[in-house]
Enzyme design. Structure first.
Site: not given
Ligand SMILES: *Cc1c(COP(=O)(O)O)cnc(C)c1O
Length: 433
Positions: A105-108, A111
């Site tokens: 997911a793009f939150k990688d 983060a």
């Protein structure tokens, strides 16, 4: 670079302070004092540059004053160790696949960048160990845990509600070990969040250990999301598509789209943005009425976008000088029901063979309805469809293959600490660490 608060009541912060604190003292969100315009030569050369090269130019504009060039380059290259392909779906519509990182997911991206930047500051200052506390209903925990995995000087405690996250999500933060500890809380997500909030306010705990959050509003998670907007446009330029580029972003807390708006402010040639919403339509309503009226979120099949009071609205409002007219000039909105999302997902799969996830489906639908004939559209595909396997399989009546990366997690051994929702128990546990 100094960072000011959107509430304008707190003192300006350095990058390091903004990253460690997350939220300003007046509860506002941090904004960089200057958003640098990048040179024309960069936009001309972009099409021949790699994702990492482009990202480094953008990162330098944000962080170059505060992080030495060699370290910043390493942080950027480490963060983006996976590809972000732009895939043609149909007509003039392209999907920017942001789901090829460790947790799909793009939150990688945010983060991983934040963990490395925090690690850089800790090493530079010879600071004592930092403890990141994160409450999760599923996806944030996995992105943060994997982003921070193995980063020297940082320990992560992920609190999640017992029995309330899917097995696929759970294995992504309970099987890691090393500096990641998962706490299985006998309660709901709000209990997890309350425990984290109480910990931040507890004097004994703060005297005992250095605590911080890895919230999505943190500038170190938020700003790096601008990188891939530049890369998307670069890939279109490479195909000879330079004019009337429209970017559509499935939005919940509005961090992702706001990073794109920062990109435009830096000169990125995008003609307009579309903020695509599920039934949580607060921003859509704002565009129509000029009134921002938060309300409790409603549950949808695109659940990472179930947000009733999007925090990053404060950043958009500030960026456009609090002008509804200016905001409406560059951003339009839309809102779709679960039925419409499902119909779009099924339809796209049947007609084009391209499998969307429920969030990407919201973005794709907006482009099919709102793109003008002379425009070329990119929607951000924010998660891999296998992350929502059950929902997607029911919709397409077909099997969704789980990528090898996810299967690896599922093979791992679950390790978690059982925790009550009682703060005294949580406090005792942290004091023993
Ligand atoms: C977090 C998330 C979103 C929403 O992004 P915001 O930056 O909060 O607007 C959309 N899709 C997926 C899959 C997400 O995890």
């Amino acid at each position: 670079m100094k960072y000011y608060s959107t509430n304008k009541k707190a003192d300006k912060a350095t990058l390091q302070q903004a990253v460690v604190k997350g939220l300003a003292a007046d509860k506002g969100l941090f904004m960089p004092e200057v958003i640098k315009h990048l040179p024309d030569s960069f936009f001309e050369n972009m099409k021949d540059m790699s994702l990492q090269e482009i990202a480094y130019v953008v990162a330098d504009a944000f962080f170059g004053e505060d992080v030495d060039a060699e370290s910043l380059k390493k942080i950027v290259y480490d963060t983006l160790s996976f590809d972000i392909p732009l895939t043609h779906v149909n007509d003039n519509i392209y999907s920017l696949e942001l789901y090829h990182g460790p947790t799909l997911a793009f939150k990688d991206v945010g983060a991983r960048f934040m963990s490395r930047l925090l690690g850089y500051f800790i090493a530079k200052e010879g600071q004592k160990e930092v403890n990141v506390l994160v409450a999760t209903s599923g996806d944030t925990g996995s992105a943060v845990a994997n982003g921070f995995l193995g980063v020297e000087g940082i320990r992560v405690f992920v609190l999640y509600p017992k029995g309330k996250v899917s097995p696929i999500q759970e294995c992504q933060f309970t099987t890691l070990g090393k500096n990641i500890t998962a706490l299985e809380v006998d309660g709901v997500f709000d209990d997890c969040q309350a425990l984290v909030k109480s910990a931040f306010m507890d004097a004994d705990l703060n005297a005992h250990m250095k605590l911080t959050s890895a919230n999505s509003i943190n500038v170190a998670r938020f700003l790096p999301q601008a990188f891939y907007y530049f890369y998307a446009v670069a890939q279109l330029h490479k195909m000879g598509k330079k004019d009337n580029i429209v970017i559509c972003v499935p939005s919940g807390n509005f961090g992702n789209i706001t990073a794109g708006l920062f990109g435009k402010r830096m000169g990125l040639p995008v003609s307009r943005f579309i903020a695509a919403n599920n039934r949580n339509d607060i921003f859509f309503k704002y565009l129509q009425t000029g009134k921002y009226e938060p309300k409790p979120s409603v549950q949808t099949i695109a659940n990472a976008m179930d947000v009733g009071d999007p925090s990053n609205f404060a950043r958009i409002y500030d960026l456009y000088g609090e002008s509804h007219a200016e905001i409406s000039k560059e951003i339009s909105g839309c809102t779709y029901t679960d039925e419409q999302i499902a119909e779009t997902l099924a339809d796209c799969y049947k007609k084009t063979g391209y499998l969307l996830d429920p969030h990407g489906a919201v973005g794709y639908r907006a482009l099919t309805e709102m793109l003008k004939p002379n425009e070329v559209g990119v929607f951000l595909e924010t998660a891999h469809p296998a992350k929502f396997k059950d929902t997607v399989e029911k919709i397409i009546k077909d099997e969704v293959k789980i990528p090898a990366k996810l299967q690896e997690f599922m093979k791992g051994k679950k390790q978690s600490v059982a925790m009550t929702k009682n703060f005294d128990d949580f406090k005792k546990f942290l004091l023993s660490k």
